[in-house]
Write an enzyme that holds these catalytic residues in place. Structure first.
Site, PDB file in Angstrom:
ATOM      1  N   ASP A 111      71.239 -24.698  20.905  1.00 20.64           N
ATOM      2  CA  ASP A 111      71.726 -24.659  22.293  1.00 20.64           C
ATOM      3  C   ASP A 111      72.426 -25.957  22.652  1.00 20.64           C
ATOM      4  O   ASP A 111      73.461 -25.947  23.324  1.00 20.64           O
ATOM      5  CB  ASP A 111      70.547 -24.440  23.258  1.00 20.64           C
ATOM      6  N   ARG A 151      63.385 -14.260  13.092  1.00 19.33           N
ATOM      7  CA  ARG A 151      61.936 -14.125  13.054  1.00 19.33           C
ATOM      8  C   ARG A 151      61.517 -12.741  13.543  1.00 19.33           C
ATOM      9  O   ARG A 151      61.864 -12.356  14.652  1.00 19.33           O
ATOM     10  CB  ARG A 151      61.303 -15.215  13.931  1.00 19.33           C
ATOM     11  N   ASP A 170      66.262 -27.369  22.010  1.00 16.06           N
ATOM     12  CA  ASP A 170      66.810 -26.395  21.061  1.00 16.06           C
ATOM     13  C   ASP A 170      68.124 -26.956  20.505  1.00 16.06           C
ATOM     14  O   ASP A 170      69.109 -27.097  21.230  1.00 16.06           O
ATOM     15  CB  ASP A 170      67.054 -25.057  21.768  1.00 16.06           C
ATOM     16  N   THR A 196      55.596  -9.573  12.846  1.00 20.38           N
ATOM     17  CA  THR A 196      54.914 -10.301  11.758  1.00 20.38           C
ATOM     18  C   THR A 196      55.073 -11.814  11.907  1.00 20.38           C
ATOM     19  O   THR A 196      54.370 -12.571  11.247  1.00 20.38           O
ATOM     20  CB  THR A 196      55.509  -9.896  10.393  1.00 20.38           C
TER      21      THR A 196
HETATM   22  N1  URA Z   1      64.205 -25.481  16.640  1.00 12.45           N
HETATM   23  C1  URA Z   1      64.820 -26.206  17.595  1.00 12.45           C
HETATM   24  O1  URA Z   1      66.003 -26.078  17.850  1.00 12.45           O
HETATM   25  N2  URA Z   1      64.078 -27.107  18.285  1.00 12.45           N
HETATM   26  C2  URA Z   1      62.770 -27.314  18.046  1.00 12.45           C
HETATM   27  O2  URA Z   1      62.159 -28.154  18.682  1.00 12.45           O
HETATM   28  C3  URA Z   1      62.160 -26.527  17.027  1.00 12.45           C
HETATM   29  C4  URA Z   1      62.914 -25.618  16.350  1.00 12.45           C
END
Ligand code: URA
Length: 210
Positions: free
Chosen positions: A204, A105, A201, A109
């Site tokens: 992660d 990302r 995440d 922008t």
């Molecule tokens: N990506 C992720 O890993 N978790 C989220 O909650 C949103 C995007």
């Protein structure tokens, strides 16, 4: 016609997903559950693969038996979290071809920028299943599917674990021809773009980074 959104409510999928959501679930268990749930979701997403018959001999007699028809399907992982879903699906469909899309990302922008794109040939003749565990804003999924359509894909499915209403709406607007298959539709996105209640995440949690 395939529905634009399929919510897989199978009890095994729902149970495993609840275990994955829990914050104390270890990386090893999270990964194992992801592998198992991917196979169950793969079963659902491949429901409409074309079949034909082949003449075979059983120990008793000949028969025309069903086999998969057409070119091998393609799994496309959106890096990096898509790889977690990929592993389980490949166990179920070991002959599938595999592609990767890498997007980051742009901080100014906020738009996704491509840094990697490698897909098998003849996408136009294959079912393409894009995998990414989290359909959050939908920006990276929409961008990945834009690239795949440019590369020739016409029959695309999007497979995820969790979908936010915002991501579903964005996909429906940009790619109404791409059915979404998900194990859950969560409440919303928070101010940081995380799905809530969610599971955190996904990258992660599956790779043990943070
Ligand atoms: N990506 C992720 O890993 N978790 C989220 O909650 C949103 C995007």
């Amino acid at each position: 016609m395939t529905a634009h959104l399929t919510h897989v409510t199978h009890p095994l999928v729902q149970h495993k997903l609840t275990l994955m959501r829990q914050k104390d679930t270890s990386t090893a268990v999270f990964r194992q559950l992801l592998r198992e749930i991917s196979m169950l979701l793969a079963y659902e997403v491949t429901r409409e693969l074309p079949i034909m018959t082949r003449n075979i001999e059983t120990p008793l007699q000949e028969m025309d038996a069903p086999v998969l028809a057409g070119k091998k399907l393609v799994l496309v992982s959106i890096l990096r979290a898509g790889n977690g879903l990929l592993d389980g699906i490949l166990e179920l469909i070991p002959s599938a071809r595999v592609g990767f899309v890498g997007l980051y990302r742009d901080e100014k922008t906020l738009q996704p920028v491509q840094y990697y794109f490698k897909v098998p040939p003849h996408l136009e003749d294959r079912m393409v299943i894009v995998v990414d565990p989290m359909l959050a804003t939908g920006n990276s999924s929409v961008a990945a599917i834009d690239l795949l359509k440019k590369a020739g894909a016409t029959k695309i499915r999007f497979l995820c674990l969790l979908a936010a209403p915002e991501g579903i709406a964005r996909m429906k607007e940009a790619h109404p021809d791409v059915p979404i298959i998900t194990a859950a539709i969560d409440e919303k996105l928070n101010e940081k773009g995380y799905i809530v209640p969610g599971l955190g995440d996904a990258g992660d949690r599956m790779f043990g980074t943070r």
